[in-house]
Design a protein around this motif. Sequence first.
Motif, PDB file in Angstrom:
ATOM      1  N   ARG A 122      -6.196   9.351  -0.231  1.00  0.00           N
ATOM      2  CA  ARG A 122      -6.261   8.266  -1.007  1.00  0.00           C
ATOM      3  C   ARG A 122      -5.124   7.398  -0.959  1.00  0.00           C
ATOM      4  O   ARG A 122      -3.947   7.806  -1.148  1.00  0.00           O
ATOM      5  CB  ARG A 122      -6.888   8.679  -2.519  1.00  0.00           C
ATOM      6  N   LEU A 137      -8.623  -1.636   2.801  1.00  0.00           N
ATOM      7  CA  LEU A 137      -8.095  -2.305   1.543  1.00  0.00           C
ATOM      8  C   LEU A 137      -8.631  -3.721   1.196  1.00  0.00           C
ATOM      9  O   LEU A 137      -9.197  -4.093   0.271  1.00  0.00           O
ATOM     10  CB  LEU A 137      -6.660  -2.163   1.270  1.00  0.00           C
ATOM     11  N   SER A 189       0.870  -1.086   0.097  1.00  0.00           N
ATOM     12  CA  SER A 189       0.022   0.107   0.058  1.00  0.00           C
ATOM     13  C   SER A 189       0.989   1.269   0.225  1.00  0.00           C
ATOM     14  O   SER A 189       2.108   1.038   0.503  1.00  0.00           O
ATOM     15  CB  SER A 189      -1.081   0.193   1.110  1.00  0.00           C
ATOM     16  N   ASP A 204     -10.284   5.789   0.368  1.00  0.00           N
ATOM     17  CA  ASP A 204     -10.141   7.095   0.985  1.00  0.00           C
ATOM     18  C   ASP A 204      -9.799   7.210   2.445  1.00  0.00           C
ATOM     19  O   ASP A 204     -10.786   6.338   3.041  1.00  0.00           O
ATOM     20  CB  ASP A 204     -11.203   8.000   0.405  1.00  0.00           C
ATOM     21  N   TRP A 259      -8.183   0.788  -3.667  1.00  0.00           N
ATOM     22  CA  TRP A 259      -7.850   1.977  -3.274  1.00  0.00           C
ATOM     23  C   TRP A 259      -8.971   2.359  -2.149  1.00  0.00           C
ATOM     24  O   TRP A 259     -10.064   1.480  -2.132  1.00  0.00           O
ATOM     25  CB  TRP A 259      -7.791   2.976  -4.371  1.00  0.00           C
ATOM     26  N   HIS A 269      -1.657   7.707  -2.841  1.00  0.00           N
ATOM     27  CA  HIS A 269      -1.715   8.147  -4.213  1.00  0.00           C
ATOM     28  C   HIS A 269      -0.855   9.164  -4.587  1.00  0.00           C
ATOM     29  O   HIS A 269      -0.760  10.106  -3.485  1.00  0.00           O
ATOM     30  CB  HIS A 269      -3.243   8.430  -4.291  1.00  0.00           C
ATOM     31  N   THR A 325      -3.701   3.592  -2.255  1.00  0.00           N
ATOM     32  CA  THR A 325      -3.900   2.482  -3.319  1.00  0.00           C
ATOM     33  C   THR A 325      -2.872   1.279  -2.822  1.00  0.00           C
ATOM     34  O   THR A 325      -1.985   1.507  -1.980  1.00  0.00           O
ATOM     35  CB  THR A 325      -3.245   2.903  -4.671  1.00  0.00           C
TER      36      THR A 325
END
Length: 84
Positions: free
Chosen positions: A22, A65, A13, A51, A49, A16, A24
């Motif tokens: 965020r 996730l 992980s 938030d 992804w 972003h 991802t």
Amino acid sequence: MTLELIDIAVQDSQSHPRLAGRVTGHVRAVLSEMLDGREQTHELSIPVWADIADGTSQSDIDLALMLKAAKIVARLKLSLQSPP
């Protein structure tokens, strides 16, 4: 045909690169399928992804996730079900 989620874990992980808040990553999902009396195991790497609010712990990020990946697996199972 039966398809069961038998293991799920976060592989990686990261934040972003352009969207603040965020995260991802990739989640490894292991599925067991029973088809014609034989068991098969499938290992998937699912891009996901989520938030995340500032100050969220890594364990909560991992959980978010994994929940995203579990929803994707649930949609996959639903689409593979035979019509009644």
